[in-house]
Design an enzyme around this catalytic site. Structure first.
Site, PDB file in Angstrom:
ATOM      1  N   LYS A  71       0.938  -1.062  -0.373  1.00 40.07           N
ATOM      2  CA  LYS A  71      -0.064  -0.248  -0.129  1.00 40.07           C
ATOM      3  C   LYS A  71       1.268   1.632  -0.298  1.00 40.07           C
ATOM      4  O   LYS A  71       0.401   1.826  -1.114  1.00 40.07           O
ATOM      5  CB  LYS A  71      -1.062   0.010   1.193  1.00 40.07           C
ATOM      6  CG  LYS A  71      -1.900  -0.671   1.408  1.00 40.07           C
ATOM      7  CD  LYS A  71      -2.717  -0.867   2.009  1.00 40.07           C
ATOM      8  CE  LYS A  71      -2.007  -0.919   3.431  1.00 40.07           C
ATOM      9  NZ  LYS A  71      -1.520  -2.257   4.224  1.00 40.07           N
ATOM     10  N   ARG A  77      -9.035   1.393   8.428  1.00 36.36           N
ATOM     11  CA  ARG A  77      -8.709  -0.370   8.725  1.00 36.36           C
ATOM     12  C   ARG A  77     -10.461  -1.032   9.557  1.00 36.36           C
ATOM     13  O   ARG A  77      -9.495  -2.132  10.056  1.00 36.36           O
ATOM     14  CB  ARG A  77      -8.091   0.278   9.898  1.00 36.36           C
ATOM     15  CG  ARG A  77      -6.668  -0.281   8.943  1.00 36.36           C
ATOM     16  CD  ARG A  77      -5.825  -0.731  10.201  1.00 36.36           C
ATOM     17  NE  ARG A  77      -4.323  -1.158   9.875  1.00 36.36           N
ATOM     18  CZ  ARG A  77      -3.710  -0.125   9.375  1.00 36.36           C
ATOM     19  NH1 ARG A  77      -3.487   0.399   8.710  1.00 36.36           N
ATOM     20  NH2 ARG A  77      -2.155  -0.890   9.248  1.00 36.36           N
ATOM     21  N   ARG A 125      11.758  -6.638   5.127  1.00 36.74           N
ATOM     22  CA  ARG A 125      11.182  -4.951   4.241  1.00 36.74           C
ATOM     23  C   ARG A 125      12.074  -4.142   5.438  1.00 36.74           C
ATOM     24  O   ARG A 125      12.397  -4.725   6.759  1.00 36.74           O
ATOM     25  CB  ARG A 125       9.829  -4.435   5.069  1.00 36.74           C
ATOM     26  CG  ARG A 125       9.459  -2.797   5.116  1.00 36.74           C
ATOM     27  CD  ARG A 125       8.300  -2.252   5.122  1.00 36.74           C
ATOM     28  NE  ARG A 125       7.481  -2.622   5.862  1.00 36.74           N
ATOM     29  CZ  ARG A 125       6.228  -2.412   5.949  1.00 36.74           C
ATOM     30  NH1 ARG A 125       5.459  -2.280   5.152  1.00 36.74           N
ATOM     31  NH2 ARG A 125       5.637  -2.869   7.077  1.00 36.74           N
ATOM     32  N   ARG A 139      11.166  -1.751  11.212  1.00 37.57           N
ATOM     33  CA  ARG A 139      10.614  -1.047  12.088  1.00 37.57           C
ATOM     34  C   ARG A 139      10.488  -2.624  12.725  1.00 37.57           C
ATOM     35  O   ARG A 139      10.489  -3.499  13.181  1.00 37.57           O
ATOM     36  CB  ARG A 139       8.779  -0.550  11.545  1.00 37.57           C
ATOM     37  CG  ARG A 139       9.015   0.295  10.054  1.00 37.57           C
ATOM     38  CD  ARG A 139       7.959   0.142   9.573  1.00 37.57           C
ATOM     39  NE  ARG A 139       6.449  -0.238   9.998  1.00 37.57           N
ATOM     40  CZ  ARG A 139       4.585  -0.578   9.268  1.00 37.57           C
ATOM     41  NH1 ARG A 139       5.484   0.517   7.682  1.00 37.57           N
ATOM     42  NH2 ARG A 139       4.621  -0.415   9.588  1.00 37.57           N
ATOM     43  N   ARG A 186      -0.099  -7.932  13.762  1.00 33.72           N
ATOM     44  CA  ARG A 186       0.050  -7.857  13.008  1.00 33.72           C
ATOM     45  C   ARG A 186      -1.642  -7.963  11.044  1.00 33.72           C
ATOM     46  O   ARG A 186      -2.456  -7.989  11.407  1.00 33.72           O
ATOM     47  CB  ARG A 186       0.602  -6.637  12.521  1.00 33.72           C
ATOM     48  CG  ARG A 186       1.217  -6.170  13.306  1.00 33.72           C
ATOM     49  CD  ARG A 186       2.510  -5.090  12.295  1.00 33.72           C
ATOM     50  NE  ARG A 186       2.244  -4.306  11.072  1.00 33.72           N
ATOM     51  CZ  ARG A 186       3.014  -4.094  10.294  1.00 33.72           C
ATOM     52  NH1 ARG A 186       4.115  -4.939  10.028  1.00 33.72           N
ATOM     53  NH2 ARG A 186       2.660  -3.506   8.740  1.00 33.72           N
TER      54      ARG A 186
HETATM   55  P1  AMP Z   1       0.985   0.765   8.910  1.00 35.33           P
HETATM   56  O1  AMP Z   1       2.032   1.681   8.760  1.00 35.33           O
HETATM   57  O2  AMP Z   1      -0.149   1.240   8.145  1.00 35.33           O
HETATM   58  O3  AMP Z   1       0.410  -0.498   8.500  1.00 35.33           O
HETATM   59  O4  AMP Z   1       0.192   1.078  10.731  1.00 35.33           O
HETATM   60  C1  AMP Z   1       1.396   0.699  11.253  1.00 35.33           C
HETATM   61  C2  AMP Z   1       0.525   0.539  13.052  1.00 35.33           C
HETATM   62  O5  AMP Z   1      -0.030   2.041  13.312  1.00 35.33           O
HETATM   63  C3  AMP Z   1      -0.415  -0.425  12.571  1.00 35.33           C
HETATM   64  O6  AMP Z   1      -0.388  -1.641  12.896  1.00 35.33           O
HETATM   65  C4  AMP Z   1      -1.449   0.196  14.575  1.00 35.33           C
HETATM   66  O7  AMP Z   1      -1.080  -0.228  15.363  1.00 35.33           O
HETATM   67  C5  AMP Z   1      -1.773   1.299  13.830  1.00 35.33           C
HETATM   68  N1  AMP Z   1      -2.239   2.141  12.309  1.00 35.33           N
HETATM   69  C6  AMP Z   1      -2.380   2.606  11.939  1.00 35.33           C
HETATM   70  N2  AMP Z   1      -3.054   3.136  10.895  1.00 35.33           N
HETATM   71  C7  AMP Z   1      -4.596   2.755  11.631  1.00 35.33           C
HETATM   72  C8  AMP Z   1      -5.891   3.014  11.833  1.00 35.33           C
HETATM   73  N3  AMP Z   1      -6.752   3.495  10.493  1.00 35.33           N
HETATM   74  N4  AMP Z   1      -6.653   2.328  12.754  1.00 35.33           N
HETATM   75  C9  AMP Z   1      -5.837   2.341  13.855  1.00 35.33           C
HETATM   76  N5  AMP Z   1      -5.184   1.948  14.297  1.00 35.33           N
HETATM   77  C10 AMP Z   1      -3.508   1.852  13.121  1.00 35.33           C
END
Ligand code: AMP
Length: 233
Positions: free
Chosen positions: A21, A96, A139, A172, A183
């Site tokens: 994404k 999400r 990654r 990360r 996740r």
């Molecule tokens: P990502 O970079 O999109 O994988 O997001 C990393 C982390 O940020 C996720 O595992 C969640 O803990 C938090 N996060 C990101 N977007 C959301 C969302 N829309 N709602 C809740 N938590 C989020």
């Protein structure tokens, strides 16, 4: 060209962690001149800067769980009302949950893009489980310029350092194996139902995320261009 002719409207990118994404959102943002709005990036920035939001979200993110809506929704509303979003934006990592999608629908009902109403174009990038695991564990990213690498499929020229600025690459914290499985579970439990939510609304476009980066981008561009007129209300 009238102002409304250049509006793109909202684009929502769905897909499991590791589906690509972030990479695709950057390409689309560049192609259409709209901002990439990544809730994960905004949250990580807040953590890095030690803001109140960052302090509250940090432990949740490190466990691989979702940050509660009372923190995420005001953060998204604030970002989407900034001036650079007036022609449209690409959402990466939001919504999400079905609750977040319903909130977004209500938020967009009251919004216009260059004087025109739009419903979101929703694109789901599909990638198989094994491929996701390899992408997430491999990654690495550059903390200086956010360039993304993968030690298996897209390694840097010199091991461990960014090709562009020479900074040491980092993994990360939530890309460590024990957090990845949490996740992926939270994705299946909370985010997968969104695919049905948008499918029922007849707005879902699905793309094979195991194609090359350029092929996926090309399919996304045609989905967005094909939907722009149809997406407006
Ligand atoms: P990502 O970079 O999109 O994988 O997001 C990393 C982390 O940020 C996720 O595992 C969640 O803990 C938090 N996060 C990101 N977007 C959301 C969302 N829309 N709602 C809740 N938590 C989020």
């Amino acid at each position: 060209m009238t102002e409304s002719a250049i509006a793109v409207g909202p684009v929502v990118l769905l897909g499991a962690p590791g589906a690509g994404k972030g990479t695709q959102a950057k390409q689309i943002a560049r192609r259409f001149g709209i901002p990439q709005v990544s809730t994960g990036d905004i949250l990580r920035e807040n953590v890095a800067q030690g803001t109140e939001l960052g302090r509250k979200a940090r432990a949740v993110i490190e466990r691989g769980e979702l940050v509660p809506d009372d923190l995420v929704l005001p953060m998204v509303a604030e970002r989407l009302t900034q001036l650079d979003c007036e022609r449209g934006f690409i959402l990466d990592g939001f919504p999400r949950t079905v609750n977040q999608a319903e909130w977004l629908d209500r938020f967009l009902e009251s919004r216009e893009f260059c004087g025109k109403k739009f419903r979101p174009v929703v694109i789901n990038i599909k990638v198989g489980y094994n491929q996701l695991l390899q992408r997430l564990t491999g990654r690495r990213s550059c903390p200086a310029d956010q360039k993304i690498y993968n030690i298996y499929s897209q390694p840097p020229k010199k091991e461990g350092v960014c090709d562009f600025c020479g900074t040491q690459l980092v993994q990360r914290k939530d890309d460590k194996e024990e957090v990845i499985s949490e996740r992926l579970k939270s994705y299946e439990r909370q985010t997968l139902p969104l695919v049905d939510y948008y499918r029922r609304q007849g707005r879902l476009r699905e793309i094979d995320g195991e194609l090359s980066v350029d092929q996926v981008t090309a399919e996304m561009i045609s989905a967005i261009e094909g939907s722009s007129a149809a997406g407006s209300a």
